[in-house]
Design an enzyme around this catalytic site. Structure first.
Site, PDB file in Angstrom:
ATOM      1  N   HIS A 522       0.822  -1.220   0.000  1.00  0.00           N
ATOM      2  CA  HIS A 522       0.000   0.000   0.000  1.00  0.00           C
ATOM      3  C   HIS A 522       0.849   1.261   0.000  1.00  0.00           C
ATOM      4  O   HIS A 522       0.363   2.328  -0.332  1.00  0.00           O
ATOM      5  CB  HIS A 522      -1.023  -0.019   1.160  1.00  0.00           C
ATOM      6  CG  HIS A 522      -0.457   0.270   2.523  1.00  0.00           C
ATOM      7  ND1 HIS A 522      -0.180  -0.719   3.444  1.00  0.00           N
ATOM      8  CD2 HIS A 522      -0.153   1.444   3.121  1.00  0.00           C
ATOM      9  CE1 HIS A 522       0.285  -0.153   4.560  1.00  0.00           C
ATOM     10  NE2 HIS A 522       0.306   1.169   4.386  1.00  0.00           N
ATOM     11  N   ASP A 575      -0.271  -7.510   1.347  1.00  0.00           N
ATOM     12  CA  ASP A 575       0.314  -6.166   1.416  1.00  0.00           C
ATOM     13  C   ASP A 575       1.844  -6.279   1.455  1.00  0.00           C
ATOM     14  O   ASP A 575       2.490  -6.130   2.490  1.00  0.00           O
ATOM     15  CB  ASP A 575      -0.228  -5.449   2.668  1.00  0.00           C
ATOM     16  CG  ASP A 575       0.108  -3.966   2.658  1.00  0.00           C
ATOM     17  OD1 ASP A 575       0.581  -3.469   1.599  1.00  0.00           O
ATOM     18  OD2 ASP A 575      -0.083  -3.317   3.709  1.00  0.00           O
ATOM     19  N   SER A 680       4.332   2.064   8.151  1.00  0.00           N
ATOM     20  CA  SER A 680       3.959   1.040   7.174  1.00  0.00           C
ATOM     21  C   SER A 680       5.127   0.657   6.281  1.00  0.00           C
ATOM     22  O   SER A 680       5.889   1.508   5.825  1.00  0.00           O
ATOM     23  CB  SER A 680       2.839   1.545   6.276  1.00  0.00           C
ATOM     24  OG  SER A 680       1.640   1.314   6.887  1.00  0.00           O
TER      25      SER A 680
HETATM   26  N1  ARG Z   1      -1.100   1.897   7.422  1.00  0.00           N
HETATM   27  C1  ARG Z   1      -0.274   2.696   8.297  1.00  0.00           C
HETATM   28  C2  ARG Z   1       0.816   3.442   7.465  1.00  0.00           C
HETATM   29  O1  ARG Z   1       0.630   3.634   6.256  1.00  0.00           O
HETATM   30  C3  ARG Z   1       0.329   1.845   9.325  1.00  0.00           C
HETATM   31  C4  ARG Z   1      -0.645   1.650  10.499  1.00  0.00           C
HETATM   32  C5  ARG Z   1      -0.180   0.844  11.518  1.00  0.00           C
HETATM   33  N2  ARG Z   1      -1.150   0.966  12.637  1.00  0.00           N
HETATM   34  C6  ARG Z   1      -1.016   0.264  13.714  1.00  0.00           C
HETATM   35  N3  ARG Z   1      -1.906   0.508  14.606  1.00  0.00           N
HETATM   36  N4  ARG Z   1      -0.121  -0.552  13.920  1.00  0.00           N
HETATM   37  O2  ARG Z   1       1.793   3.982   7.967  1.00  0.00           O
END
Ligand code: ARG
Length: 730
Positions: A522, A575, A680
């Site tokens: 992503h 992902d 992420s």
């Molecule tokens: N999707 C988020 C990003 O793009 C990461 C989220 C991780 N959240 C968590 N509660 N561990 O950075």
């Protein structure tokens, strides 16, 4: 050598028929041609006398009828020159009278009467030749037959019948002519059919008169490899002065050795300066030495001339006495100097002496090469020349070298022994520790071999390779704390952590190879489309964003998992993405890869993993995007527990993504420690046997660090096939 000279004394050439017309040395070509013309033009001319008969029959007229009266008959018999005539009567019956006065057959040689015959075999009176043949002294014989007119018994006397034949004359046994001209041959006479030949004793030769012999005196060139020479008349002194020249000339490359026999005698004169070869001498001349005059009573014995051409001049005058000399000569091949030795090489064959046309070869010892005049040569041979010199000087043997060994990327070489990559040098490859290690893990030693190649001590290692060391940072975090509820990571403790800047958005990633970054899908997708690689900036080796943001690394290509499909951010299944770098990274203490999961690696509930990133952090209750790399240690959560947590969240919230088996959760039920926005794509690292491995990729979560929720991570072990395939194919 000329020992015998036999020549024909007489050339008997006669023309007996037309077919015999040929060159006649007695007549010459002119007369021959004239004769030929006459024969062809004047056909009526009588042919020349035919060849004298070799035999024949002579009979009285009317034989065997009684002979008529008043006869006066003559026969001139002749045979070829060099023959005698033998006359044999088969019958003779002539009126007998005292002294054969009335009727008689007279046999004459020229004017000499050889016999006068009458009567017959059974008659006591008269003079009958009987059965004894008559031999003419030469090749002629005349028979004269006469009868008178008064003969009472005539009718009973039938005359005579005789046969004659040519008998070879033995000229050699004929007495010496009385004219004082000396014997037919002065030394040796050979009788031949119709003629004779003269020849001479050893040491003499026949004169032009073909009769007499003179002492032979050199002449000709002695070109055989050995021979015998002697002075004229040896061992007797010649009767007159001699001036003889003998030339021995053999192929170049050979030397002549003279071996005089003991019986040597050339007059020497006593002068004030001592004995001198004043009037008689034998001079020995070779091309490159002063001529040497020999005389005296003592044999010079062996003379090694060192020359292939030797001239001997023997000179005596009419006075004094020299009995002469004799020698045997032989030839030896010219000698070349001993070739000597070649250091680190071998000269073959090893002989005590080397002669003309001998070859020698030089070979170098193992590990050495043949050098001639600064040039390397394949092989070497040289020949002893006729000059007594080797046609090439000996070469040298130089040690070979294998050249610089192949350099080793991310490694180096150490000399274990030897010098300048020479034969038998031993080098060892090593990798730049602790960031790289040798593939296979064994020590690789290479030796410079005789074929000028570096050879490995092990059959397996053809070329050593340095592979990056993964999951082993040079510094370990001593006490674990948190991202949300985490703490700043000291330098070099999480060297695989990558900061991504994609279209201005912040993300995390991890180094998994010298050209590969692993991240979340992503991060590199934008509204269902993959971002272009140009928008991807990669920062490595940082713990503080501010310090090195100006030196990004660029992506060569971006590879998103083909099944990732999340246009509206509600499905984070698969992902995972890989970014290939434009240039390989050289690892150091601040940039090192994390290991990929080993086969069979597992996620054990409760085992602590290390999450890190530059994402959102909480300071004093406020959430801010940090510039420092943070980390937190979180346990693997039971899949069931996590699933329940998400199910309950779905009841109160919309658009909560689903948990799949390609994901796992980490965190603590009470919350307070978690990854968050901006983390992420970053690593969730588990440690086995001292090595960190990429167990998870920060993927998603509902809020950050909230009680009863967990962070969700991509389960990397599920993607090993895809990862390996992608890295191999790109
Ligand atoms: N999707 C988020 C990003 O793009 C990461 C989220 C991780 N959240 C968590 N509660 N561990 O950075």
């Amino acid at each position: 050598m000329f020992h015998l000279n036999v020549r024909h004394l007489l050339l008997q050439q006669r023309i007996s028929s037309l077919t015999d017309i040929a060159f006649n040395p007695e007549m010459g070509w002119t007369s021959c041609i004239i004769l030929f013309l006459c024969v062809s033009v004047c056909e009526s001319w009588p042919l020349p006398d035919t060849e004298p008969l070799m035999h024949g029959v002579v009979q009285s007229p009317q034989y065997p009828q009684p002979y008529p009266p008043n006869l006066q008959e003559q026969w001139d018999l002749s045979v070829p020159e060099g023959y005698q005539i033998r006359l044999t009567f088969t019958h003779l019956d002539i009126e007998a009278s005292a002294g054969c006065y009335y009727d008689a057959l007279t046999v004459l040689y020229d004017t000499n009467i050889l016999g006068k015959f009458c009567g017959h075999e059974n008659l006591a009176d008269g003079h009958h030749p009987g059965n004894q043949p008559i031999l003419s002294p030469g090749n002629r014989l005349t028979l004269m037959f006469q009868s008178d007119d008064n003969n009472p018994e005539r009718h009973q006397n039938v005359g005579f019948s005789a046969q004659y034949q040519a008998i070879d004359m033995d000229e050699c046994s004929a007495p010496e002519p009385e004219d004082g001209s000396g014997p037919l041959c002065s030394q040796i006479c050979f009788n031949t059919l119709g003629s004779y030949l003269c020849s001479c004793h050893h040491g003499y030769e026949l004169r032009a008169d073909q009769r007499s012999c003179v002492l032979s005196c050199g002449g000709g060139i002695f070109d055989e490899t050995e021979g015998h020479l002697f002075s004229p008349g040896y061992p007797n002194p010649p009767h007159h002065a001699v001036s003889c020249q003998y030339i021995i000339s053999v192929e170049s490359g050979f030397t002549v050795v003279l071996n005089f026999t003991d019986n040597f005698h050339i007059e020497s004169m006593d002068t004030e300066q001592g004995p001198n070869c004043l009037h008689h001498w034998l001079q020995v001349t070779t091309s490159d030495r002063e001529p040497m005059k020999l005389c005296g009573g003592k044999s010079p014995g062996l003379i090694v001339t060192n020359s292939n051409t030797v001239r001997l001049d023997y000179h005596t005058d009419n006075e004094g006495l020299s009995k002469g000399w004799s020698l045997d000569y032989s030839t030896y091949r010219v000698k070349c100097p001993l070739p000597g030795n070649v250091a680190k090489g071998r000269v073959t064959p090893i002989l005590t002496e080397y002669f003309y046309r001998d070859y020698i070869y030089v070979r170098c010892d193992q590990g050495y090469k043949l050098m001639m005049g600064g040039q390397e040569v394949e092989g070497f041979s040289t020949m002893c020349q006729s000059s007594g010199q080797w046609h090439l000087p000996l070469p040298e043997c130089h040690i070979i070298d294998c050249g610089e060994p192949e350099p080793l990327l991310n490694g180096g070489l150490t000399f274990l022994s030897g010098f300048q990559y020479q034969y038998r040098s031993v080098v060892q490859y090593h990798c730049n520790e602790p960031f790289y290690s040798l593939l296979g893990g064994i020590t690789v030693v290479f030796t410079c071999e005789a074929d000028r190649k570096w050879r490995s001590n092990s059959d397996i290692v053809v070329s050593p390779t340095c592979i990056p060391v993964c999951g082993q940072p040079t510094k370990l975090i001593s006490a674990y704390q948190r991202i949300i509820g985490g703490s700043h990571a000291p330098e070099d403790t999480i060297p695989w952590q990558v900061l991504l800047n994609i279209d201005g958005g912040r993300g995390g990633g991890m180094v998994i190879g010298d050209r590969w970054i692993m991240t979340a899908a992503h991060n590199v997708m934008n509204k269902g489309n993959q971002v272009s690689e140009e928008t991807v900036r990669i920062y490595m080796g940082l713990t503080d964003v501010k310090t090195q943001l100006d030196s990004p690394v660029y992506a060569a290509s971006v590879h998103v998992h083909p099944e990732y499909n999340n246009p509206i951010n509600v499905d984070y299944n698969h992902d995972i993405a890989l970014i290939k770098l434009q240039d390989p990274i050289t690892f150091n203490s601040s940039i090192m890869p994390i290991c990929l999961p080993a086969e069979g690696a597992t996620y054990i509930t409760g085992v602590m993993g290390l999450v890190s990133g530059f994402g959102v952090t909480e300071t004093g209750g406020r959430r801010i995007l940090t510039n420092k790399m943070n980390y937190v240690q979180l346990p693997v959560v039971e899949q069931e527990t996590c699933s329940k947590s998400i199910t309950s969240l779905k009841k109160t919230r919309d658009n909560v993504p689903s948990l799949s088996n390609n994901m796992f959760c980490a965190g603590v039920p009470e919350g307070g420690q978690d990854s968050c926005q901006g983390d992420s794509g970053g690593p969730y690292a588990l440690r086995d046997n001292g090595r960190f491995w990429a167990a998870g990729i920060v993927s998603w979560g509902v809020d950050c660090g909230k009680q009863g929720t967990y962070g969700v991570y991509t389960r990397v072990t599920n993607y090993m096939d895809w990862i390996n395939k992608t890295m191999q194919e790109n």
